[in-house]
Structures are given as C-alpha cells and as structure tokens.
Design an enzyme around this catalytic site. Sequence first.
Site, short mmCIF file in Angstrom:
data_model
loop_
_atom_site.label_atom_id
_atom_site.label_comp_id
_atom_site.label_asym_id
_atom_site.label_seq_id
_atom_site.Cartn_x
_atom_site.Cartn_y
_atom_site.Cartn_z
CB THR B 147 -63.19 16.18 -15.45
OG1 THR B 147 -61.79 16.31 -15.69
CG2 THR B 147 -63.97 16.93 -16.49
CE LYS B 169 -60.98 19.26 -17.03
NZ LYS B 169 -60.59 18.00 -17.76
CB THR B 180 -56.64 17.01 -21.83
OG1 THR B 180 -56.75 16.14 -22.87
CG2 THR B 180 -58.05 17.25 -21.35
CD GLU B 260 -57.33 11.12 -15.16
OE1 GLU B 260 -56.78 10.24 -15.85
OE2 GLU B 260 -58.47 11.53 -15.34
CG ASN B 379 -57.00 7.11 -16.80
OD1 ASN B 379 -57.87 7.90 -17.13
ND2 ASN B 379 -55.86 7.49 -16.24
CB SER B 384 -67.31 1.53 -14.98
OG SER B 384 -66.15 1.71 -14.20
#
Lengths: 384, 384
Positions: B147, B169, B180, B260, B379, B384
């Site tokens: 992702t 992932k 996650t 991230e 994040n 969006s």
Amino acid sequence: MSVTAAQGFTAAGIAAGIKENGNPDLALVVNNGPRRAAAGVFTSNRVKAAPVLWSEQVLKGGTVGAVVLNSGGANACTGPQGFQDTHATAEKAAEVLKGHSAGEIAVASTGLIGLLLPMDKLLPGIEKAAGELSPYGGEKAAIAIKTTDTVHKTAVRQGEGWTVGGMAKGAGMLAPGLATMLVVLTTDADVDSPALDRALREATRTTFDRVDSDGCMSTNDTVLLLASGASGTVPEEAAFAEAVRAVCDDLARQLIGDAEGASKDIRIEVVGAATEDDAVEVGRSIARNNLLKCAIHGEDPNWGRVLSAIGTTKAVFEPDRLNVAINDVWVCRAGSVGEDRDLVDMRFREVRITADLSAGSASAVIWANDLTADYVHENSAYSS
Amino acid sequence: MSVTAAQGFTAAGIAAGIKENGNPDLALVVNNGPRRAAAGVFTSNRVKAAPVLWSEQVLKGGTVGAVVLNSGGANACTGPQGFQDTHATAEKAAEVLKGHSAGEIAVASTGLIGLLLPMDKLLPGIEKAAGELSPYGGEKAAIAIKTTDTVHKTAVRQGEGWTVGGMAKGAGMLAPGLATMLVVLTTDADVDSPALDRALREATRTTFDRVDSDGCMSTNDTVLLLASGASGTVPEEAAFAEAVRAVCDDLARQLIGDAEGASKDIRIEVVGAATEDDAVEVGRSIARNNLLKCAIHGEDPNWGRVLSAIGTTKAVFEPDRLNVAINDVWVCRAGSVGEDRDLVDMRFREVRITADLSAGSASAVIWANDLTADYVHENSAYSS
C-alpha cells in the site's frame, strides 16, 4: 482575577531568572485566612517530581498557607538534591511570609525533566515575589506559570456570597490522570478540607482527567484547591461542588484550546455505553489514535479509524451495532457505511465525534487535539 | 523468492484495476501440495474486516489451498455486502484453480476502511492471476500487496532439506496484536497444522507483536503459514520453529524500517524486569509516547520522557532505581541525571533505548518509530 478573585488571597508573579529568556517564571499564592483549608490531586504517574512528593505530604495535613509555583524547570528525576531544593523552597517561603510554617507550603514546578533548578535564582525570587503580593496579583501569577502556553488561563464562578476562582497552565504532555498542568483554585467559601477534597476529586474526575491532548502523562501534575473562609459564608455542598466543577471544566477547555501545535479541538462523546467506565475507555482510545488525529488535522472524516480505535477496547459492544457521527453527520451506521462523508463540514476548530456503542445508556466526553506537524516540530526542538 | 522459495508453491501478482493508479493490487499464492496444512494469526482488534472473519473460519480447518490477497481496499466496516464479496472472492478462486474448495481459500485485504471493493475488477483479476501462477511468482506477489510501503518485503531461511520463506506488507497502523500487515509464510517442510500453529504463535508473539510503529491496531492483520510438504522432509520441531521465528523477525524489522514517514527506527530493550510481561508493558509504553517519539526525531536524548512513560505502567519498579541508556550512554542513573547527554550520538537511523528497571532478570525488545511531520502529512492526506 484568577486566584485572587476570592477574598482572603494575595498573589504575585515575577521573573526570577529561572527562565533564561527573562520571562516571568515564579508565582506565589498566599491564603490569608481566616481558614487555611486545602485539598490536592496529583499525577498518577509513578515517576513523580520532587515538588509532587513534597506537596502530597503537605496536603495530608489538609492545611495550606501558601503555594510556590515555578516554570522553567520541572524538578523531576533530580534525585535527593531535587527534593532538598523543593524543601528549601518551602522553608524560604515560610521565612519571608511570617506566620507560615514550611510544612504547610505547597510547591509546584513545570518545565524540562531532569534538570536541577537554579536555586540561586529561585530563593531570592521568593523574597521578591513576597514583596509584590497583592489582592490583584492573580493575573500575574497565572502568567508566571506558563511554559509553552500561548495564553494564560483563568476562570471564576460566583456562588451566593462566595467565589471560586483559579488559574491553570498546560500545553504539552496533556493526558489523563491528569492532564499536565499546574492548577491552583481558591475560594472564600467557609469549607473544611474533607469537603474540599470531595469537591475537587469529583470535579477533576470529569474535567481534567478527561482531557487527553497527546496521551502523555506528566510527572508534575498538580491541582490544588485552597479555602480562606473570608466570605464568612458556608455554601450548600452541591452548589459549591458544581462551582468547583465549572471552574475546572472552564480551565480544562482552555487547556485543550491552547495545546501544543494543535489546529483542532476534538470533542469525543461516547454514548450508548454499558457503563461510564466503558464510555471513558472508548473515548480515550479514540482520543489517542494517532492516525485519526492526523485525519482530523487533514479535515478528513475518516470514521474507519474511529472504529478501529473502538475495536481495541474491552468495552461492551457489537461491531455491527456501532454508529459514528462526525460533526453530527452519521457517517457510520451499524458498523458500516452511513451518510455521505462529503456532508461533513470540518472547517472549524472544534470537531465533534459521537460514538454510539448501542450497548446501554452511559456516556462520557473526552477532549483531545489533532496531531500536526507543528506538534512534532515543537516537541522535537523543545529541549534544544 | 518470497512465498515461492519453498517447493510446492506457485504465486502471481498482477494489476487488477482495484487501485486507481494502475499499480499491482492482487496476489495469489497456491499450495500445490502434497500437503495443504496451514496456521493463521489474526488481528486482536474486535472490529475485524470481512476477509479476517472469513479466513479465521477457513483456518479452523487447518487446511489452506490458496490465498487471495488484495491491496487498494481493506473491505473493513463494509457490512454484510463486504462479507459476501469476500465469500465471492474465495468462490471465484476455487472455480479457476480446479481441485480447490472455497472453504479452504484464505482471503486478505489491505487499504482504506469503509469502502466496498470493486468486484467487477477483482473477480476477473483472480482469473488473470491464476493464468500467471509461477514457481517464480513470489516477488510479484510481494509487490502486489504493497500500500504505502516503499519497498516490498521478503525473507527466506533454509533448514536441512527444507525452506521457510515469506512476504509482508505494512507501513501505517503498525501496532501490537499485530502490527498492521499481511504476511504469508510458506514452507516445503512436512509439518501438520497443529505444529504450524505452535511455531507461528510463538514466532509472532516475539516479533510482529513487538513492533509498534504508531500504536494503532489494524482491522485487517493477517499472518498465514502454509506447508506443502513438498520437500518430503519432516523437520526437527525446534529447528523449524526457529526458522519461522527468524523469517518473522526479518520481516518485522523490514516493516519498521519502512514505516510511514519515519526517520528513525527505535529499538527499545527493557531489561531488569520482574517478568517478561512487565518488560513488554514498559516497552510498549515507551514506544507509544508521542513526546519521546518527537524528541527522537529531533535527535534529542530526552530521557525524562522515557521515565515519564515508564511511570504510567503497572510494572514492578522503584523510581529511584531506574536506569536509562540511549545509544549505550547511561543518561539516567538511579532515576536521576546520569552521564552527559551530549555524549549521545543520534545521527544514525537506528536508535537504541535501554531501560533497566532493576527489578529482576526478565527482558523484552520492542521496535518503534519516531514521530515526524511526514507521518502527519501522509496520514492527513491518505484518503483524499
């Protein structure tokens, strides 16, 4: 009017030189009686700053004659020397104030952890502050306890013939049990220390304890309530408790509104909970979800992150009965997609999240902030 | 070689059009036997995505013939339709793969919560992927499940005559119970499902479960271990468990290294704990302290924030016996100021925090990341 709104109190706020930038950094609040009743609530962090360890002992006696507060250094994780410094602070205040004993002087500190306070600045500062004590000194005291606060915080409520007022500081490390903060409340109502204690504990439980700016619990949190009895009025207990709660609520809301780096104040209301404890647990979990806090910053009504936060709790609920509203638009119904998320208007600073657990009738409100690049910046650079 | 390093497996990764940007988004892993034993570990979030609910049932049988994984949509909080879509995914795979039944096909999804998957893209995608299955398809499968990962993650360990390989992932929403992630591990060792289950649970407990990038627990975490028996070798149980653990540890470290927005990987080792549970609780509390995570980002060895995080736990310790090292410099000793903090060199990506509770001999390692403006940005804008 802050801590001097109530009769029987004088206060001062000065620049003692603890802060290198020369800003005010030392506050003194004195209860001139006739009563000197007091109650206190302190951080539940097990690593407690020296002034917290000291003041907890002072408060056990139920009597506080004065409070010395400093910004510019937390005096936390400073070992035996730190505790001796707090003790010396109380002794110095007792010496210059006359008619007070060190064992009835509370001390509170805020600022960086792990640094000894510059006692060569602090002790002369107490003498200077004592010389400036005034029944109009409440604002100056509130200004002197600021750290990264952008504004000073005060609140007042009037009863029938009596007043409750207070001041607060707190900007980072805001989290339950308690939000990081120093708070001093004063009243001229004629109330003994057990009644003060009941009113203060119940008030903090539903106000300061439900503010969760960044999930970090401080080593220095201190909330004190001092009663002078100077109004000569014995208040009705419920009315007094409500006034204390209202002042705490007002100050707590001001803390959230001035949290470090925040661009949004998030009011999280959990409804339909089986118990109030469940509602608080779910509210805190939502309040602490970094991904959600980022989404709110981006004005993104990302209800999936609300659900994933609820799912980490032990509260009573069924996933397919959860409903979530953001700014009153029920974007999640029955655990799945609800109303159109494009209907959510998130332009304003206050964002309201309502989480309905469909499991009972208990509820709670938790206040939080968004997570921003400014928060990261402010807290990456704070000690340098 | 990822999931096709072990004999008996074929895999494929394709762009089915689930992601609007046209990147690969669908992976298929098939166990060609002779065994089809399997074990699985899933998110402990109570709000579980449809594919998690489905795959948990599949794994109860201990047999998995194939796994369908998609990025581009989590199929979480999607109600009855979401579950039907997962079911249809398994049915379609059974139909195109021949000799497989839907009840033995696991499904895993990752991406945004609260959106239905585009089944008109996904179902033809399964047919296309089945046509591209190859014993060299492991890398493509690992790429298709990304992702916000910047790189795909694979790992392999060799035993005597057998192999364990895997892909993972995970980039945001990394937190314990599990980080996650989607992870598929394969082995050609001849192992039955109870033994796979023991090895997988013990491995995840000390690897993926101790990765805490951002404190947020996903609705979709899935770790699967499939055994084909194609090597014809029955491994010694301890050696096999260690190989599974090593592959998990390797992948977990890769997840942290690619979290991230992170600029630092933080290895938190808690030593001197009374119990392993205490060590893990303290490690997690440190890992989740936003103020500390900001400080690490700013290369500030702010040990006071470590102590304040320790202080919020229920672990056995005395505040004045805590020691903390940052990159091997003991900046806090006996709960107070230790070695000179300016000795701490924090220029490198990996930062090591050692917290010594002086309360026993148990220890644990938790991995975390710093908190950065990039994390906030990524994040705030993700959906969006």
